[in-house]
Design a protein around this motif. Structure first.
Motif, PDB file in Angstrom:
ATOM      1  N   LEU A   1       5.396  -5.107  18.837  1.00 51.91           N
ATOM      2  CA  LEU A   1       5.267  -3.717  19.272  1.00 51.91           C
ATOM      3  C   LEU A   1       4.327  -3.536  20.461  1.00 51.91           C
ATOM      4  CD1 LEU A   1       5.126  -1.661  15.960  1.00 51.91           C
ATOM      5  CD2 LEU A   1       6.838  -1.510  17.751  1.00 51.91           C
ATOM      6  N   GLY A   2       3.356  -4.406  20.621  1.00 56.59           N
ATOM      7  CA  GLY A   2       2.327  -4.200  21.636  1.00 56.59           C
ATOM      8  C   GLY A   2       2.885  -3.999  23.033  1.00 56.59           C
ATOM      9  N   LEU A   3       3.758  -4.898  23.453  1.00 58.09           N
ATOM     10  CA  LEU A   3       4.300  -4.834  24.810  1.00 58.09           C
ATOM     11  C   LEU A   3       5.170  -3.600  24.998  1.00 58.09           C
ATOM     12  CD1 LEU A   3       4.247  -6.426  27.434  1.00 58.09           C
ATOM     13  CD2 LEU A   3       6.291  -7.648  26.671  1.00 58.09           C
TER      14      LEU A   3
ATOM     15  N   GLN B   1      -7.227   7.647  26.252  1.00 56.70           N
ATOM     16  CA  GLN B   1      -6.950   6.827  25.069  1.00 56.70           C
ATOM     17  C   GLN B   1      -5.662   6.030  25.237  1.00 56.70           C
ATOM     18  OE1 GLN B   1      -6.596  10.601  22.795  1.00 56.70           O
ATOM     19  NE2 GLN B   1      -4.930   9.572  21.701  1.00 56.70           N
ATOM     20  N   HIS B   2      -4.707   6.574  26.012  1.00 55.97           N
ATOM     21  CA  HIS B   2      -3.465   5.848  26.243  1.00 55.97           C
ATOM     22  C   HIS B   2      -3.681   4.699  27.226  1.00 55.97           C
ATOM     23  CE1 HIS B   2      -0.685   9.337  24.789  1.00 55.97           C
ATOM     24  NE2 HIS B   2      -1.227   8.652  23.802  1.00 55.97           N
ATOM     25  N   LEU B   3      -4.528   4.886  28.215  1.00 57.00           N
ATOM     26  CA  LEU B   3      -4.838   3.786  29.129  1.00 57.00           C
ATOM     27  C   LEU B   3      -5.558   2.662  28.383  1.00 57.00           C
ATOM     28  CD1 LEU B   3      -4.791   2.589  31.938  1.00 57.00           C
ATOM     29  CD2 LEU B   3      -6.903   3.850  32.461  1.00 57.00           C
ATOM     30  N   VAL B   4      -6.430   3.032  27.462  1.00 51.34           N
ATOM     31  CA  VAL B   4      -7.107   2.025  26.631  1.00 51.34           C
ATOM     32  C   VAL B   4      -6.083   1.252  25.811  1.00 51.34           C
ATOM     33  CG1 VAL B   4      -8.672   1.686  24.668  1.00 51.34           C
ATOM     34  CG2 VAL B   4      -9.296   3.274  26.503  1.00 51.34           C
ATOM     35  N   LYS B   5      -5.124   1.952  25.205  1.00 55.75           N
ATOM     36  CA  LYS B   5      -4.104   1.297  24.377  1.00 55.75           C
ATOM     37  C   LYS B   5      -3.251   0.353  25.196  1.00 55.75           C
ATOM     38  CE  LYS B   5      -1.819   0.643  20.550  1.00 55.75           C
ATOM     39  NZ  LYS B   5      -2.445  -0.130  19.434  1.00 55.75           N
ATOM     40  N   ILE B   6      -2.806   0.802  26.365  1.00 49.98           N
ATOM     41  CA  ILE B   6      -1.984  -0.040  27.236  1.00 49.98           C
ATOM     42  C   ILE B   6      -2.741  -1.309  27.610  1.00 49.98           C
ATOM     43  CG2 ILE B   6      -0.951  -0.203  29.538  1.00 49.98           C
ATOM     44  CD1 ILE B   6      -0.455   2.886  29.280  1.00 49.98           C
ATOM     45  N   THR B   7      -3.962  -1.123  28.078  1.00 47.91           N
ATOM     46  CA  THR B   7      -4.775  -2.262  28.512  1.00 47.91           C
ATOM     47  C   THR B   7      -5.047  -3.216  27.355  1.00 47.91           C
ATOM     48  OG1 THR B   7      -5.846  -0.848  30.159  1.00 47.91           O
ATOM     49  CG2 THR B   7      -6.917  -2.946  29.640  1.00 47.91           C
ATOM     50  N   SER B   8      -5.415  -2.678  26.196  1.00 50.31           N
ATOM     51  CA  SER B   8      -5.754  -3.512  25.037  1.00 50.31           C
ATOM     52  C   SER B   8      -4.574  -4.358  24.585  1.00 50.31           C
ATOM     53  CB  SER B   8      -6.245  -2.628  23.880  1.00 50.31           C
ATOM     54  OG  SER B   8      -7.433  -1.954  24.216  1.00 50.31           O
ATOM     55  N   GLU B   9      -3.387  -3.753  24.528  1.00 46.56           N
ATOM     56  CA  GLU B   9      -2.212  -4.497  24.075  1.00 46.56           C
ATOM     57  C   GLU B   9      -1.832  -5.584  25.070  1.00 46.56           C
ATOM     58  OE1 GLU B   9      -0.888  -4.439  21.208  1.00 46.56           O
ATOM     59  OE2 GLU B   9      -1.963  -2.696  20.439  1.00 46.56           O
TER      60      GLU B   9
ATOM     61  N   THR C   1      -2.136  -4.890  37.376  1.00 48.61           N
ATOM     62  CA  THR C   1      -1.510  -6.179  37.059  1.00 48.61           C
ATOM     63  C   THR C   1      -2.402  -6.971  36.109  1.00 48.61           C
ATOM     64  OG1 THR C   1      -0.423  -6.281  39.223  1.00 48.61           O
ATOM     65  CG2 THR C   1      -0.584  -8.334  37.989  1.00 48.61           C
ATOM     66  N   ILE C   2      -1.793  -7.532  35.080  1.00 46.18           N
ATOM     67  CA  ILE C   2      -2.476  -8.457  34.176  1.00 46.18           C
ATOM     68  C   ILE C   2      -1.658  -9.742  34.154  1.00 46.18           C
ATOM     69  CG2 ILE C   2      -3.207  -8.903  31.795  1.00 46.18           C
ATOM     70  CD1 ILE C   2      -3.659  -5.925  31.460  1.00 46.18           C
TER      71      ILE C   2
ATOM     72  N   SER D   1     -13.421   1.847  35.011  1.00 46.45           N
ATOM     73  CA  SER D   1     -14.392   1.744  33.923  1.00 46.45           C
ATOM     74  C   SER D   1     -13.702   1.617  32.571  1.00 46.45           C
ATOM     75  CB  SER D   1     -15.303   2.980  33.935  1.00 46.45           C
ATOM     76  OG  SER D   1     -16.183   2.968  32.840  1.00 46.45           O
ATOM     77  N   VAL D   2     -12.643   2.402  32.375  1.00 47.24           N
ATOM     78  CA  VAL D   2     -11.910   2.363  31.109  1.00 47.24           C
ATOM     79  C   VAL D   2     -11.281   0.987  30.894  1.00 47.24           C
ATOM     80  CG1 VAL D   2      -9.911   3.310  29.867  1.00 47.24           C
ATOM     81  CG2 VAL D   2     -11.473   4.843  31.089  1.00 47.24           C
ATOM     82  N   MET D   3     -10.648   0.463  31.925  1.00 48.67           N
ATOM     83  CA  MET D   3     -10.003  -0.842  31.807  1.00 48.67           C
ATOM     84  C   MET D   3     -11.027  -1.953  31.611  1.00 48.67           C
ATOM     85  SD  MET D   3      -6.747  -0.970  34.363  1.00 48.67           S
ATOM     86  CE  MET D   3      -6.155  -2.456  33.550  1.00 48.67           C
ATOM     87  N   TYR D   4     -12.138  -1.867  32.334  1.00 51.26           N
ATOM     88  CA  TYR D   4     -13.176  -2.890  32.206  1.00 51.26           C
ATOM     89  C   TYR D   4     -13.658  -2.991  30.754  1.00 51.26           C
ATOM     90  CZ  TYR D   4     -17.593  -5.371  32.832  1.00 51.26           C
ATOM     91  OH  TYR D   4     -18.625  -6.276  32.715  1.00 51.26           O
ATOM     92  N   ASP D   5     -13.965  -1.863  30.159  1.00 50.19           N
ATOM     93  CA  ASP D   5     -14.465  -1.866  28.779  1.00 50.19           C
ATOM     94  C   ASP D   5     -13.431  -2.437  27.812  1.00 50.19           C
ATOM     95  OD1 ASP D   5     -16.830  -0.760  29.628  1.00 50.19           O
ATOM     96  OD2 ASP D   5     -16.316   1.295  29.058  1.00 50.19           O
ATOM     97  N   ALA D   6     -12.157  -2.042  27.982  1.00 52.40           N
ATOM     98  CA  ALA D   6     -11.109  -2.515  27.084  1.00 52.40           C
ATOM     99  C   ALA D   6     -10.875  -4.013  27.230  1.00 52.40           C
ATOM    100  CB  ALA D   6      -9.804  -1.755  27.349  1.00 52.40           C
ATOM    101  N   VAL D   7     -10.867  -4.504  28.468  1.00 54.71           N
ATOM    102  CA  VAL D   7     -10.623  -5.930  28.717  1.00 54.71           C
ATOM    103  C   VAL D   7     -11.765  -6.788  28.178  1.00 54.71           C
ATOM    104  CG1 VAL D   7     -10.434  -7.682  30.521  1.00 54.71           C
ATOM    105  CG2 VAL D   7      -9.107  -5.570  30.696  1.00 54.71           C
ATOM    106  N   ILE D   8     -12.984  -6.422  28.487  1.00 55.64           N
ATOM    107  CA  ILE D   8     -14.134  -7.220  28.056  1.00 55.64           C
ATOM    108  C   ILE D   8     -14.263  -7.212  26.537  1.00 55.64           C
ATOM    109  CG2 ILE D   8     -16.638  -7.426  28.138  1.00 55.64           C
ATOM    110  CD1 ILE D   8     -15.142  -8.375  30.651  1.00 55.64           C
ATOM    111  N   SER D   9     -13.991  -6.072  25.905  1.00 56.01           N
ATOM    112  CA  SER D   9     -14.060  -5.996  24.451  1.00 56.01           C
ATOM    113  C   SER D   9     -13.091  -6.978  23.804  1.00 56.01           C
ATOM    114  CB  SER D   9     -13.758  -4.569  23.990  1.00 56.01           C
ATOM    115  OG  SER D   9     -13.711  -4.492  22.583  1.00 56.01           O
ATOM    116  N   LYS D  10     -11.840  -7.018  24.282  1.00 55.02           N
ATOM    117  CA  LYS D  10     -10.850  -7.941  23.732  1.00 55.02           C
ATOM    118  C   LYS D  10     -11.215  -9.391  24.035  1.00 55.02           C
ATOM    119  CE  LYS D  10      -7.615  -5.500  21.683  1.00 55.02           C
ATOM    120  NZ  LYS D  10      -7.198  -5.767  20.283  1.00 55.02           N
ATOM    121  N   ALA D  11     -11.666  -9.650  25.252  1.00 45.99           N
ATOM    122  CA  ALA D  11     -12.011 -11.019  25.640  1.00 45.99           C
ATOM    123  C   ALA D  11     -13.159 -11.558  24.793  1.00 45.99           C
ATOM    124  CB  ALA D  11     -12.375 -11.066  27.117  1.00 45.99           C
ATOM    125  N   MET D  12     -14.147 -10.727  24.509  1.00 46.88           N
ATOM    126  CA  MET D  12     -15.269 -11.162  23.677  1.00 46.88           C
ATOM    127  C   MET D  12     -14.816 -11.419  22.244  1.00 46.88           C
ATOM    128  SD  MET D  12     -18.385  -8.775  25.112  1.00 46.88           S
ATOM    129  CE  MET D  12     -19.590  -9.517  24.001  1.00 46.88           C
ATOM    130  N   ALA D  13     -13.878 -10.608  21.747  1.00 44.38           N
ATOM    131  CA  ALA D  13     -13.357 -10.824  20.401  1.00 44.38           C
ATOM    132  C   ALA D  13     -12.650 -12.166  20.293  1.00 44.38           C
ATOM    133  CB  ALA D  13     -12.410  -9.693  20.009  1.00 44.38           C
TER     134      ALA D  13
END
Length: 363
Positions: free
Chosen positions: A327-329, A256-264, A293-294, A221-233
């Motif tokens: 820095l993201g990676l 919050q760290h999983l969100v950061k990892i996924t978002s970057e 995996t991304i 659920s955490v990854m889904y929200d982070a991925v879709i949010s970035k993709a829509m942006a």
């Protein structure tokens, strides 16, 4: 002419005078770009980024001369110098300029070299022995802050002086650029603070142990929200393929760290691939860890570039309009490792990049 490490932009509407000054500068091993007017100078600024601007005194009547160059990429810390006859009255202006007398002689040349931090004599200059390169994030940051700040100041200055003559559509277009630059600046600042915090935590076994006790109950659920949010942006939700088979499988990481990892990671995948190309996000449970995996089908990296990934490294910046200090990676990698996971990157130039990381399962 030997090549100088710095370039002077000379703006003078008088052709003969312009070429005379240009020849004098080149005779003293100074690199020079010569422009007859502000429009030509703007084009030169966009492509060459001069380290000083030398203008004829007649151009002082153009009160927004600096702003006209700022909006085309001139750095705000570039010095402006006026070339004027000794007794020539200078036009009133609120902008501070340095003044060098014409005809341009040895004293003027020494001043120009001093302004640019170049040796002002022909005496041999001591060159220290080469030292091993030690790239530092602190060396990259000033440039990364200056770039969006220059954009913001330039566009804001242009708006301040010309807003009444602009249409609402033109104002909206320009302010959107200002907002974009401000957001880049904010992201650079946020990532620098996160990176500094991570490096501090990495020296504290106590804090690392506490971090590894944290749990994210629903990583899917955490990854889904982070991925879709970035993709829509990025207006690329249709390019995302999700296979998150980890419902009800908790992992050892702060949410919050999983969100950061996924978002970057997803932001990199979106940025370095073109619209319409697929991006696959997967999560698979193992006996002791969850594998994430991304994978994108973007520009990719050469095999020799992958081991060089670090918090100051950017690849092919001349062909990719990349912002930030890379820095993201590395933030994603460090966060994964601090939580006891593994992180790997595989990439093929022109075919895409795949980032795989693992996180321990929570019992």
């Amino acid at each position: 002419m030997s090549t100088s490490p710095r370039t002077i932009l000379l703006i003078d509407p008088d052709r003969g005078r312009r070429h005379e000054v240009g020849r004098t500068l080149m005779d003293h091993d100074l690199s020079v770009l010569m422009s007859p007017d502000v429009t030509t100078a703007q084009a030169m600024v966009r492509h060459h980024r001069p380290s000083a601007v030398l203008i004829d005194a007649s151009l002082l009547v153009i009160h927004d001369l600096r702003e006209k160059l700022y909006i085309h990429g001139l750095s705000i810390d570039v010095p402006f110098i006026v070339l004027a006859e000794e007794r020539e009255p200078l036009a009133a202006t609120s902008v501070p300029y340095g003044v060098i007398s014409r005809p341009l002689g040895e004293a003027g040349i020494r001043s120009l070299k001093a302004i640019q931090g170049l040796p002002s004599t022909s005496e041999p200059v001591y060159t220290p022995p080469p030292q091993p390169q030690q790239p530092s994030l602190l060396y990259a940051l000033p440039h990364e802050y200056r770039t969006p700040l220059t954009d913001i100041i330039g566009w804001a200055s242009f708006l301040h002086g010309h807003a009444e003559n602009m249409s609402p559509a033109e104002v909206r277009l320009l302010t959107s650029d200002v907002l974009g630059a401000a957001r880049r600046l904010l992201r650079t600042t946020d990532n620098f603070l996160v990176y500094a915090q991570i490096e501090t935590l990495s020296d504290s076994p106590f804090h690392i142990q506490r971090m590894r006790q944290c749990t994210t109950a629903e990583p899917a659920s955490v990854m889904y929200d982070a991925v879709i949010s970035k993709a829509m942006a990025h207006e690329r939700a249709a390019d995302i393929s999700l296979a998150l088979d980890v419902e009800g499988v908790p992992v050892r990481i702060m949410e919050q760290h999983l969100v950061k990892i996924t978002s970057e990671l997803i932001d990199n995948a979106l940025y370095f691939s073109s619209k319409g190309s697929p991006i696959v996000v997967q999560a698979t449970p193992g006996s002791d860890a969850v594998v994430f995996t991304i994978r994108d089908h973007g520009v990719g990296m050469r095999e020799d570039e992958v081991p060089s990934i670090g918090p100051y490294q950017q690849f092919r910046r001349e062909s990719q309009e990349q912002q930030g200090v890379g820095l993201g990676l590395v933030i994603a990698k460090r966060l994964v490792e601090l939580h006891g996971g593994t992180f790997s990157v595989t990439s093929t130039l022109g075919m895409g990049t795949s980032v795989t990381f693992t996180l321990p399962r929570a019992v």
